[in-house]
Scaffold this motif. Structure first.
Motif, PDB file in Angstrom:
ATOM      1  N   ALA A  96      14.699  -2.726   3.113  1.00  0.00           N
ATOM      2  CA  ALA A  96      14.290  -4.099   2.797  1.00  0.00           C
ATOM      3  C   ALA A  96      15.376  -4.804   1.991  1.00  0.00           C
ATOM      4  N   LEU A  97      15.577  -6.065   2.278  1.00  0.00           N
ATOM      5  CA  LEU A  97      16.436  -6.934   1.476  1.00  0.00           C
ATOM      6  C   LEU A  97      15.546  -7.628   0.467  1.00  0.00           C
ATOM      7  N   VAL A  98      15.920  -7.562  -0.803  1.00  0.00           N
ATOM      8  CA  VAL A  98      15.109  -8.170  -1.861  1.00  0.00           C
ATOM      9  C   VAL A  98      15.960  -9.112  -2.703  1.00  0.00           C
ATOM     10  N   LYS A 102      19.659 -10.504 -11.108  1.00  0.00           N
ATOM     11  CA  LYS A 102      20.901 -10.078 -11.770  1.00  0.00           C
ATOM     12  C   LYS A 102      22.052  -9.865 -10.794  1.00  0.00           C
ATOM     13  N   ALA A 103      21.748  -9.561  -9.540  1.00  0.00           N
ATOM     14  CA  ALA A 103      22.802  -9.219  -8.586  1.00  0.00           C
ATOM     15  C   ALA A 103      22.694 -10.025  -7.293  1.00  0.00           C
ATOM     16  N   ARG A 104      22.061 -11.175  -7.340  1.00  0.00           N
ATOM     17  CA  ARG A 104      21.842 -12.039  -6.183  1.00  0.00           C
ATOM     18  C   ARG A 104      20.886 -11.445  -5.175  1.00  0.00           C
ATOM     19  N   GLU A 105      21.206 -10.283  -4.634  1.00  0.00           N
ATOM     20  CA  GLU A 105      20.335  -9.629  -3.678  1.00  0.00           C
ATOM     21  C   GLU A 105      20.539  -8.128  -3.784  1.00  0.00           C
ATOM     22  N   GLY A 106      19.554  -7.409  -3.315  1.00  0.00           N
ATOM     23  CA  GLY A 106      19.634  -5.955  -3.328  1.00  0.00           C
ATOM     24  C   GLY A 106      18.898  -5.420  -2.121  1.00  0.00           C
ATOM     25  N   ILE A 107      18.985  -4.125  -1.942  1.00  0.00           N
ATOM     26  CA  ILE A 107      18.282  -3.479  -0.851  1.00  0.00           C
ATOM     27  C   ILE A 107      17.485  -2.311  -1.402  1.00  0.00           C
ATOM     28  N   GLY A 108      16.444  -1.963  -0.682  1.00  0.00           N
ATOM     29  CA  GLY A 108      15.602  -0.859  -1.092  1.00  0.00           C
ATOM     30  C   GLY A 108      14.927  -0.241   0.119  1.00  0.00           C
ATOM     31  N   VAL A 109      14.155   0.791  -0.148  1.00  0.00           N
ATOM     32  CA  VAL A 109      13.472   1.531   0.916  1.00  0.00           C
ATOM     33  C   VAL A 109      11.976   1.262   0.806  1.00  0.00           C
ATOM     34  N   VAL A 110      11.379   0.853   1.913  1.00  0.00           N
ATOM     35  CA  VAL A 110       9.947   0.561   1.943  1.00  0.00           C
ATOM     36  C   VAL A 110       9.179   1.881   1.884  1.00  0.00           C
ATOM     37  N   THR A 111       8.272   1.970   0.900  1.00  0.00           N
ATOM     38  CA  THR A 111       7.481   3.198   0.723  1.00  0.00           C
ATOM     39  C   THR A 111       6.039   3.022   1.181  1.00  0.00           C
ATOM     40  N   GLY A 112       5.681   1.870   1.605  1.00  0.00           N
ATOM     41  CA  GLY A 112       4.314   1.512   1.989  1.00  0.00           C
ATOM     42  C   GLY A 112       4.088   0.098   1.496  1.00  0.00           C
ATOM     43  N   SER A 113       3.294  -0.059   0.444  1.00  0.00           N
ATOM     44  CA  SER A 113       3.068  -1.385  -0.120  1.00  0.00           C
ATOM     45  C   SER A 113       4.093  -1.714  -1.205  1.00  0.00           C
ATOM     46  N   HIS A 114       5.081  -0.837  -1.373  1.00  0.00           N
ATOM     47  CA  HIS A 114       6.134  -1.042  -2.370  1.00  0.00           C
ATOM     48  C   HIS A 114       7.514  -0.813  -1.758  1.00  0.00           C
ATOM     49  N   GLY A 124      15.775   3.601 -10.863  1.00  0.00           N
ATOM     50  CA  GLY A 124      14.907   3.752  -9.691  1.00  0.00           C
ATOM     51  C   GLY A 124      13.479   3.373 -10.028  1.00  0.00           C
ATOM     52  N   SER A 125      12.963   2.355  -9.339  1.00  0.00           N
ATOM     53  CA  SER A 125      11.621   1.856  -9.632  1.00  0.00           C
ATOM     54  C   SER A 125      11.016   1.228  -8.380  1.00  0.00           C
ATOM     55  N   LEU A 126       9.720   1.007  -8.454  1.00  0.00           N
ATOM     56  CA  LEU A 126       8.991   0.419  -7.333  1.00  0.00           C
ATOM     57  C   LEU A 126       8.655  -1.033  -7.635  1.00  0.00           C
ATOM     58  N   ILE A 127       8.837  -1.873  -6.625  1.00  0.00           N
ATOM     59  CA  ILE A 127       8.444  -3.278  -6.723  1.00  0.00           C
ATOM     60  C   ILE A 127       7.521  -3.570  -5.542  1.00  0.00           C
ATOM     61  N   PRO A 128       6.713  -4.620  -5.640  1.00  0.00           N
ATOM     62  CA  PRO A 128       5.803  -4.948  -4.534  1.00  0.00           C
ATOM     63  C   PRO A 128       6.560  -5.312  -3.250  1.00  0.00           C
ATOM     64  N   LEU A 129       6.008  -4.912  -2.133  1.00  0.00           N
ATOM     65  CA  LEU A 129       6.587  -5.247  -0.835  1.00  0.00           C
ATOM     66  C   LEU A 129       6.720  -6.759  -0.664  1.00  0.00           C
ATOM     67  N   SER A 130       5.890  -7.510  -1.339  1.00  0.00           N
ATOM     68  CA  SER A 130       5.943  -8.976  -1.248  1.00  0.00           C
ATOM     69  C   SER A 130       7.275  -9.550  -1.730  1.00  0.00           C
TER      70      SER A 130
END
Length: 138
Positions: A96-98, A102-114, A124-130
């Motif tokens: 996911a692109l989020v 602080k860094a304009r944009e970042g990427i992460g791995v979708v874990t389900g609803s996060h 390393g932390s979880l943020i909402p899929l929204s």
């Protein structure tokens, strides 16, 4: 890109490995984390040149520019060999692109609803899929 059959189990281990991991530019940041996930899920190494090639936010931006990428999303599109998809279609295990203030944009791995990210302050932390802007099918 085809995932290994046991990718759901790999994702669980991956999340456990990365949750709480400290953010270090070029060693354990969002790009390095996602490259790790791609290799664990598919066996493909799509970014061996990334790790250790920068040590700051400015260095990361320079890496993108030196490799003719307009932004982080452009690099992911190139490395995965697929076009971005709308955030509404993201599924567990996708990239996911989020929006990261602080860094304009970042990427992460979708874990389900996060989405698992590597935050500059929290690691390393979880943020909402929204919070996803777009993403890539893995």
């Amino acid at each position: 890109m085809t995932r290994f059959e046991d990718w759901p189990n790999q994702l669980n281990r991956f999340v456990a490995d990365w949750l709480g991991k400290k953010h270090v530019w070029g060693a354990s940041d969002c790009s390095i984390m996602c490259l790790d996930w791609v290799e664990r899920a598919t066996g493909r190494k799509v970014g061996e040149d990334v790790a250790g090639s920068y040590d700051s936010a400015a260095g990361a931006l320079n890496f993108l520019a030196e490799n003719n990428y307009e932004d982080l999303g452009d690099m992911v599109t190139d490395r995965l060999g697929s076009e971005p998809i709308d955030r509404a279609f993201l599924q567990r295990g996708d990239i996911a692109l989020v929006d990261c203030p602080k860094a304009r944009e970042g990427i992460g791995v979708v874990t389900g609803s996060h989405i698992l990210i590597v935050d500059i302050k929290q690691g390393g932390s979880l943020i909402p899929l929204s919070r996803a802007i777009a993403g890539w099918r893995l």
